[in-house]
Design a protein around this motif. Structure first.
Motif, PDB file in Angstrom:
ATOM      1  N   ARG A  63       5.030  -5.398  -5.204  1.00  0.00           N
ATOM      2  CA  ARG A  63       4.706  -4.090  -4.665  1.00  0.00           C
ATOM      3  C   ARG A  63       4.816  -4.090  -3.146  1.00  0.00           C
ATOM      4  O   ARG A  63       4.660  -5.129  -2.498  1.00  0.00           O
ATOM      5  CB  ARG A  63       3.292  -3.687  -5.082  1.00  0.00           C
ATOM      6  CG  ARG A  63       3.096  -3.613  -6.584  1.00  0.00           C
ATOM      7  CD  ARG A  63       1.613  -3.623  -6.917  1.00  0.00           C
ATOM      8  NE  ARG A  63       0.940  -2.466  -6.361  1.00  0.00           N
ATOM      9  CZ  ARG A  63      -0.326  -2.480  -5.925  1.00  0.00           C
ATOM     10  NH1 ARG A  63      -1.030  -3.609  -5.965  1.00  0.00           N
ATOM     11  NH2 ARG A  63      -0.872  -1.387  -5.444  1.00  0.00           N
ATOM     12  N   LYS A  64       5.074  -2.919  -2.584  1.00  0.00           N
ATOM     13  CA  LYS A  64       5.095  -2.763  -1.127  1.00  0.00           C
ATOM     14  C   LYS A  64       3.676  -2.440  -0.663  1.00  0.00           C
ATOM     15  O   LYS A  64       3.174  -1.335  -0.870  1.00  0.00           O
ATOM     16  CB  LYS A  64       6.052  -1.632  -0.728  1.00  0.00           C
ATOM     17  CG  LYS A  64       7.518  -1.947  -0.987  1.00  0.00           C
ATOM     18  CD  LYS A  64       8.404  -0.796  -0.515  1.00  0.00           C
ATOM     19  CE  LYS A  64       9.871  -1.096  -0.733  1.00  0.00           C
ATOM     20  NZ  LYS A  64      10.749   0.024  -0.299  1.00  0.00           N
ATOM     21  N   HIS A  90       1.235  -2.297   2.537  1.00  0.00           N
ATOM     22  CA  HIS A  90       1.311  -2.158   3.995  1.00  0.00           C
ATOM     23  C   HIS A  90      -0.084  -2.289   4.597  1.00  0.00           C
ATOM     24  O   HIS A  90      -1.062  -1.790   4.034  1.00  0.00           O
ATOM     25  CB  HIS A  90       1.904  -0.795   4.343  1.00  0.00           C
ATOM     26  CG  HIS A  90       2.461  -0.708   5.719  1.00  0.00           C
ATOM     27  ND1 HIS A  90       3.812  -0.780   5.983  1.00  0.00           N
ATOM     28  CD2 HIS A  90       1.852  -0.562   6.934  1.00  0.00           C
ATOM     29  CE1 HIS A  90       4.010  -0.672   7.290  1.00  0.00           C
ATOM     30  NE2 HIS A  90       2.841  -0.531   7.889  1.00  0.00           N
ATOM     31  N   SER A 101       3.980  -6.362   2.883  1.00  0.00           N
ATOM     32  CA  SER A 101       5.380  -5.964   3.108  1.00  0.00           C
ATOM     33  C   SER A 101       5.617  -5.475   4.535  1.00  0.00           C
ATOM     34  O   SER A 101       6.743  -5.539   5.040  1.00  0.00           O
ATOM     35  CB  SER A 101       5.774  -4.856   2.127  1.00  0.00           C
ATOM     36  OG  SER A 101       4.955  -3.708   2.309  1.00  0.00           O
ATOM     37  N   GLN A 116       6.197   4.780   2.531  1.00  0.00           N
ATOM     38  CA  GLN A 116       7.051   3.843   1.793  1.00  0.00           C
ATOM     39  C   GLN A 116       6.236   2.792   1.056  1.00  0.00           C
ATOM     40  O   GLN A 116       6.737   2.141   0.140  1.00  0.00           O
ATOM     41  CB  GLN A 116       8.032   3.170   2.752  1.00  0.00           C
ATOM     42  CG  GLN A 116       9.068   4.114   3.339  1.00  0.00           C
ATOM     43  CD  GLN A 116       9.970   3.418   4.343  1.00  0.00           C
ATOM     44  OE1 GLN A 116      10.108   2.196   4.332  1.00  0.00           O
ATOM     45  NE2 GLN A 116      10.583   4.204   5.225  1.00  0.00           N
ATOM     46  N   GLY A 117       4.972   2.617   1.455  1.00  0.00           N
ATOM     47  CA  GLY A 117       4.136   1.617   0.808  1.00  0.00           C
ATOM     48  C   GLY A 117       3.561   2.106  -0.505  1.00  0.00           C
ATOM     49  O   GLY A 117       3.219   3.288  -0.648  1.00  0.00           O
ATOM     50  N   ASP A 118       3.442   1.200  -1.464  1.00  0.00           N
ATOM     51  CA  ASP A 118       2.743   1.538  -2.704  1.00  0.00           C
ATOM     52  C   ASP A 118       1.250   1.686  -2.451  1.00  0.00           C
ATOM     53  O   ASP A 118       0.570   2.454  -3.124  1.00  0.00           O
ATOM     54  CB  ASP A 118       2.993   0.452  -3.757  1.00  0.00           C
ATOM     55  CG  ASP A 118       4.454   0.386  -4.162  1.00  0.00           C
ATOM     56  OD1 ASP A 118       5.017   1.435  -4.520  1.00  0.00           O
ATOM     57  OD2 ASP A 118       5.043  -0.712  -4.095  1.00  0.00           O
TER      58      ASP A 118
END
Length: 288
Positions: free
Chosen positions: A3-4, A6, A61, A207-209
């Protein structure tokens, strides 16, 4: 699937940290170097942030760091103001438009009066804050502007391992408006894009999950950033925003404001988590 995840660190700067003397440099030019606006608990908050990055960096990420960045002459600094007798105005003085109109407080530069009154009326009409004169803090180029040493060391190692630069977001350099939030100033300046909504930052975070949020101070810059961020976020996806509550502290005297903020954000759907839970989530992501 990895997963992203952040990490958003809001204003992790020396001036906001209640640093022990071992973290403070020797006097420079005969003047002591000490935090200008220390937030109780902030040093340990930052040590926990550094621990997250050190131990679970492979699960992160991206990292964004916001930097409060002021000039000495700033509408929220003492050097900008005087009282009706010409005397200095003390830090932690709240100033209203009515007081300025009545001459109780005045800008030291007489020509600034119309602009100051216009600003104060706009600020008060927004209903979020009244002008607070803070101790001179996060002056550009000063030691107090620098990132907490442990956090910087941790994210430097993360940058070298991941070959990814930490994104630095500067806010507050326009001296005519307060800029608590990393998303936008309290009153935007139409001639200064840096005070207007930072759509690039919002897009990057989206953009992060999940976006894990830490920093100082919970009563002001963290609060203002999150409130603005929520305005630009899909209401159905607010659980992707996570406040790391033991990596955030309020300015002394504003504890109630911080607790109200946490309650309001949780009611909107944001997650509240302790650093150990975040660390475990990031470590799990690193192994995916």
């Amino acid at each position: 699937m990895k997963r992203k995840l952040h990490l958003l660190i809001i204003d992790p700067q020396n001036d906001f940290c209640d640093l022990p003397t071992s973290y403070c440099p020797l006097p420079v030019a005969g003047l002591p170097c000490a935090p200008a606006l220390p937030v109780p608990g902030a040093h340990e908050d930052m040590r926990r942030v550094a621990r997250i990055i050190e131990r679970a960096g492979h699960g992160i990420s991206g990292i964004t760091v916001t930097l409060d960045s002021h000039h000495r002459l700033d509408i929220a600094h003492p050097a900008f103001w005087m009282d009706r007798s010409g005397a200095a105005v003390a830090a932690f003085t709240e100033i209203t438009a009515d007081q300025v109109a009545d001459g109780v407080y005045l800008p030291r530069e007489p020509k600034a009066l119309p602009r100051v009154l216009s600003y104060l009326h706009a600020l008060e009409a927004a209903g979020r804050y009244k002008l607070m004169v803070w101790p001179t803090h996060c002056e550009i180029g000063s030691w107090g502007h620098n990132v907490h040493a442990d956090v910087r060391a941790a994210y430097n190692r993360w940058e070298e391992r991941s070959l990814t630069s930490v994104d630095k977001v500067v806010k507050g350099s326009n001296p005519w408006t307060e800029h608590y939030s990393a998303i936008a100033a309290e009153v935007s300046d139409p001639d200064d894009a840096g005070t207007q909504t930072n759509h690039a930052l919002i897009a990057s975070l989206k953009q992060g999950d999940s976006v894990f949020i830490a920093g100082e101070a919970g009563s002001h810059c963290v609060r203002a950033t999150c409130e603005h961020l929520v305005e630009h976020w899909n209401p159905a996806q607010l659980s992707r925003l996570v406040l790391i509550t033991d990596c955030i502290s309020p300015v002394s005297g504003f504890e109630r404001h911080y607790l109200e903020f946490l309650s309001a954000m949780q009611a909107r759907g944001l997650r509240l988590a302790q650093s150990d839970a975040v660390l475990a989530e990031l470590l799990d992501n690193a192994q995916t």
